[in-house]
Scaffold this motif. Sequence first.
Motif, mmCIF file in Angstrom:
data_model
loop_
_atom_site.group_PDB
_atom_site.id
_atom_site.type_symbol
_atom_site.label_atom_id
_atom_site.label_comp_id
_atom_site.label_asym_id
_atom_site.label_seq_id
_atom_site.Cartn_x
_atom_site.Cartn_y
_atom_site.Cartn_z
ATOM 1 N N LYS A 192 32.299 87.220 9.152
ATOM 2 C CA LYS A 192 31.643 87.796 10.320
ATOM 3 C C LYS A 192 31.959 86.946 11.545
ATOM 4 N N GLY A 193 32.300 87.622 12.624
ATOM 5 C CA GLY A 193 32.654 86.923 13.850
ATOM 6 C C GLY A 193 34.142 86.739 14.044
ATOM 7 N N THR A 194 34.933 87.175 13.050
ATOM 8 C CA THR A 194 36.387 87.120 13.193
ATOM 9 C C THR A 194 36.874 88.405 13.852
ATOM 10 N N LYS A 195 38.169 88.437 14.195
ATOM 11 C CA LYS A 195 38.730 89.605 14.868
ATOM 12 C C LYS A 195 38.617 90.852 13.999
ATOM 13 N N ASP A 196 38.759 90.687 12.671
ATOM 14 C CA ASP A 196 38.686 91.828 11.757
ATOM 15 C C ASP A 196 37.251 92.248 11.454
ATOM 16 N N ASN A 197 36.297 91.402 11.780
ATOM 17 C CA ASN A 197 34.896 91.709 11.486
ATOM 18 C C ASN A 197 34.003 91.118 12.580
ATOM 19 N N PRO A 198 34.107 91.659 13.799
ATOM 20 C CA PRO A 198 33.369 91.087 14.925
ATOM 21 C C PRO A 198 31.862 91.310 14.808
ATOM 22 N N VAL A 199 31.117 90.495 15.531
ATOM 23 C CA VAL A 199 29.668 90.685 15.640
ATOM 24 C C VAL A 199 29.432 91.835 16.621
ATOM 25 N N VAL A 200 28.715 92.853 16.177
ATOM 26 C CA VAL A 200 28.476 94.038 17.004
ATOM 27 C C VAL A 200 27.118 93.901 17.692
ATOM 28 N N TRP A 245 28.368 90.862 30.292
ATOM 29 C CA TRP A 245 28.941 91.076 28.965
ATOM 30 C C TRP A 245 30.388 90.620 28.835
ATOM 31 N N PRO A 246 31.286 90.940 29.752
ATOM 32 C CA PRO A 246 32.651 90.417 29.588
ATOM 33 C C PRO A 246 32.698 88.897 29.654
ATOM 34 N N VAL A 247 31.795 88.292 30.431
ATOM 35 C CA VAL A 247 31.766 86.829 30.509
ATOM 36 C C VAL A 247 31.310 86.255 29.176
ATOM 37 N N LEU A 248 30.277 86.861 28.588
ATOM 38 C CA LEU A 248 29.798 86.381 27.291
ATOM 39 C C LEU A 248 30.868 86.551 26.219
ATOM 40 N N GLN A 249 31.569 87.673 26.228
ATOM 41 C CA GLN A 249 32.638 87.887 25.255
ATOM 42 C C GLN A 249 33.702 86.803 25.366
ATOM 43 N N GLN A 250 34.069 86.472 26.604
ATOM 44 C CA GLN A 250 35.080 85.444 26.813
ATOM 45 C C GLN A 250 34.604 84.087 26.301
ATOM 46 N N LYS A 251 33.354 83.744 26.611
ATOM 47 C CA LYS A 251 32.800 82.467 26.168
ATOM 48 C C LYS A 251 32.735 82.401 24.641
ATOM 49 N N ALA A 252 32.410 83.531 24.024
ATOM 50 C CA ALA A 252 32.348 83.576 22.565
ATOM 51 C C ALA A 252 33.730 83.364 21.958
ATOM 52 N N GLU A 253 34.740 84.027 22.525
ATOM 53 C CA GLU A 253 36.098 83.892 21.988
ATOM 54 C C GLU A 253 36.623 82.466 22.157
ATOM 55 N N GLU A 254 36.182 81.801 23.214
ATOM 56 C CA GLU A 254 36.587 80.399 23.392
ATOM 57 C C GLU A 254 36.052 79.524 22.266
ATOM 58 N N GLN A 255 34.989 79.996 21.615
ATOM 59 C CA GLN A 255 34.436 79.278 20.469
ATOM 60 C C GLN A 255 34.891 79.882 19.147
ATOM 61 N N ILE A 280 34.640 83.071 18.290
ATOM 62 C CA ILE A 280 33.734 84.126 17.844
ATOM 63 C C ILE A 280 34.116 85.428 18.546
ATOM 64 N N TYR A 281 34.340 86.465 17.761
ATOM 65 C CA TYR A 281 34.679 87.768 18.334
ATOM 66 C C TYR A 281 33.453 88.681 18.292
ATOM 67 N N VAL A 282 33.159 89.291 19.428
ATOM 68 C CA VAL A 282 32.024 90.204 19.500
ATOM 69 C C VAL A 282 32.476 91.534 20.084
ATOM 70 N N THR A 283 31.791 92.573 19.685
ATOM 71 C CA THR A 283 32.003 93.908 20.226
ATOM 72 C C THR A 283 30.710 94.362 20.883
ATOM 73 N N ILE A 284 30.802 94.825 22.119
ATOM 74 C CA ILE A 284 29.641 95.330 22.843
ATOM 75 C C ILE A 284 29.575 96.840 22.655
ATOM 76 N N GLN A 285 28.522 97.315 22.004
ATOM 77 C CA GLN A 285 28.376 98.752 21.744
ATOM 78 C C GLN A 285 27.289 99.319 22.647
ATOM 79 N N ASP A 286 27.652 100.313 23.433
ATOM 80 C CA ASP A 286 26.738 100.880 24.423
ATOM 81 C C ASP A 286 25.879 101.987 23.815
ATOM 82 N N PHE A 287 24.606 102.002 24.206
ATOM 83 C CA PHE A 287 23.669 103.050 23.805
ATOM 84 C C PHE A 287 23.034 103.633 25.065
#
Length: 329
Positions: free
Chosen positions: A61-69, A80-90, A92-99
């Motif tokens: 979990k948290g890898t490119k093949d299995n990001p945190v949703v 959100w794009p800033v948080l995604q960038q900061k996560a990838e620097e560590q 951690i891959y995340v996907t932002i899902q809109d509702f």
Amino acid sequence: MAQEQEPQKNPTNAQSAAPEEPVRVNHTARNIIIALVVVVLVVAGVLVGVHVKNSGKNAAKGTKDNPVVIGVIGATDKQWPVLQQKAEEQGIYVTIQDFQDYAAVDKALAAGQIDLNEIQHILYLANFNEKNNTDLQPIGGTAVYPLGLYSSKYKSVDDIQAGDTIAIPNDETNQARAIGVLKSAGLITLKDDWTAFSTPADIDTDKSKVKVTTLDGNKIAHSLSDSQIAAGVINNDYVEDAGLKPTDALYQDSADTEEAHPYINIWAARKEDANNELYLKIAKLSADPDVENALQEQSGGSASLADNYTPEQLQQILADLQKQIESQE
């Protein structure tokens, strides 16, 4: 004796010969081969699909093949794009899902369709848990979006006169919060402790500096021009529409006041993931200066940051609120 020859057939008089029957070729072997090839291709396709699906599941979990949703409302918000960038620097891959609906985000989290969400304050989550028999938990705080006291007659809270009338919203959630704002500002006294379910009936009118009246939330800003209304507590949704700015507020609650605790916006996770180190690390990214700057820009500078609360403190606030809700039923 000479041999008698058979007379030749005159083609003009003879009947037309019957057409030849088509040669019947046996295709059974070919059809079997084709069928086998099709079966092999289908099986291969299924196996590839299963492999692709399982590869995502098997990936950490948290890898490119299995990001945190992460479920949100407003995926285009600046943070959100800033948080995604900061996560990838560590790493951690995340996907932002809109509702589009708040309850739908919490239901998706409870069902395991997403891993985290960041859409609500603690009071909303408490009500959702009680109504839906779920046990979602806060694992980090982000901000409080203050509820402000505005006036067209006065420039500060100290200017408000004894006996003045102040308008507050009449809906249950904002009404209780507005009472907390007036209490924190020193304008009213309550008979007992303030709660997220306090009503005007809980105000000790004899000990309070001002009188309180309730109005529809969307009418309070316009009521400021009424000579009978000294000030009003206005929901953030109506501040800009009324030509006001958050900086115009005479007073507003903040993340540091006890009355604002139920309104701390939080990261939510399923109970079994409340101590998940990966999820806690993502929640802590809200405190990154670049993420906070983007959040402040998105809020027009009105956010009161609430990143100094521990998950345990937030979870205790949630537990207290749920007990209060149960006592109201």
